[in-house]
Design a protein around this motif. Sequence first.
Motif, PDB file in Angstrom:
ATOM      1  N   PHE A 128       0.842  -1.199   0.000  1.00 14.65           N
ATOM      2  CA  PHE A 128       0.000   0.000   0.000  1.00 14.65           C
ATOM      3  C   PHE A 128       0.878   1.251   0.000  1.00 14.65           C
ATOM      4  O   PHE A 128       2.085   1.191   0.230  1.00 14.65           O
ATOM      5  N   GLY A 153      -8.520   3.648  -1.837  1.00 14.82           N
ATOM      6  CA  GLY A 153      -7.624   2.613  -2.353  1.00 14.82           C
ATOM      7  C   GLY A 153      -6.917   2.935  -3.646  1.00 14.82           C
ATOM      8  O   GLY A 153      -6.540   2.026  -4.387  1.00 14.82           O
ATOM      9  N   HIS A 156      -3.633   1.175  -3.593  1.00  5.83           N
ATOM     10  CA  HIS A 156      -3.847  -0.266  -3.761  1.00  5.83           C
ATOM     11  C   HIS A 156      -4.013  -0.605  -5.240  1.00  5.83           C
ATOM     12  O   HIS A 156      -3.366  -1.518  -5.765  1.00  5.83           O
ATOM     13  N   TYR A 195     -10.445  -1.727   7.139  1.00  7.09           N
ATOM     14  CA  TYR A 195      -9.431  -1.771   6.102  1.00  7.09           C
ATOM     15  C   TYR A 195      -9.319  -3.151   5.462  1.00  7.09           C
ATOM     16  O   TYR A 195      -9.126  -3.264   4.247  1.00  7.09           O
ATOM     17  N   TRP A 199      -9.957  -3.558   1.370  1.00  6.17           N
ATOM     18  CA  TRP A 199      -8.927  -3.962   0.410  1.00  6.17           C
ATOM     19  C   TRP A 199      -9.253  -5.299  -0.220  1.00  6.17           C
ATOM     20  O   TRP A 199      -9.001  -5.515  -1.418  1.00  6.17           O
ATOM     21  N   GLN A 202     -11.849  -4.728  -2.939  1.00  3.66           N
ATOM     22  CA  GLN A 202     -11.267  -4.061  -4.104  1.00  3.66           C
ATOM     23  C   GLN A 202     -10.284  -4.964  -4.844  1.00  3.66           C
ATOM     24  O   GLN A 202     -10.119  -4.863  -6.062  1.00  3.66           O
ATOM     25  N   ALA A 203      -9.638  -5.879  -4.115  1.00  4.79           N
ATOM     26  CA  ALA A 203      -8.596  -6.713  -4.715  1.00  4.79           C
ATOM     27  C   ALA A 203      -9.146  -7.797  -5.639  1.00  4.79           C
ATOM     28  O   ALA A 203      -8.494  -8.159  -6.628  1.00  4.79           O
TER      29      ALA A 203
END
Length: 221
Positions: A128, A153, A156, A195, A199, A202-203
Amino acid sequence: MLTDLSDRVSFENISIVIPKANNEQALETLLTDIDKLSLNAEIIISAEGSRAKSLNLGAAKASNDYIWFLHADSRIDQNTTIALANSIQQAPDALHYFNLAFWGDGPELTKLNAWGANWRSHWLGVPFGDQGFCISKALFTKIGGYPEDVAYGEDHLFGWRSRQLGIQLKCTNALLYTSARKYRDRGWLQITLKYQYLWLRQAMPEWLKLIAIQLKLHKLE
């Protein structure tokens, strides 16, 4: 070029971009760190609304070949800069990042967060922005900068898009310290769970994109 003199590092070819939020109070401490190290680097402080926009506009102003993105609440020392100089010399076309550590201004449990961030970076390839991204300006432009059309993000996603373009992620193997005050002020468990959820959500699509790209490249071989 970067010059490693064992006790001093010159960053004449690096621009340091620091996004600044309106309520940021730690910036002066970071600037003091930089001044003490006599880096000869170009320093760009960018406050342009969103963090992604600040990062991108700061990068656009950079006049050197490499850009080092530092959060305003980061702390650096001689070990940090020597490690980055050596890492760039070893892999000039990589996206460089640091192992994460927290100041002692938050809960003791933030040591678990640092461990998790470093495990995620080394084993899953997902660092990050608070790990101090450094990349050549040419590659930054190729990636397209930080996405400004997302609510969170952007750092990210920048890492994922680097990987999707085949850019190597390289850890300097040095520690970069950052503040843990958000865990102190908002609650360790609440922030940690938030968090992790954000993440991971979104990943997933980015991971699927990466797999699709790799499969396509494999078929072409």
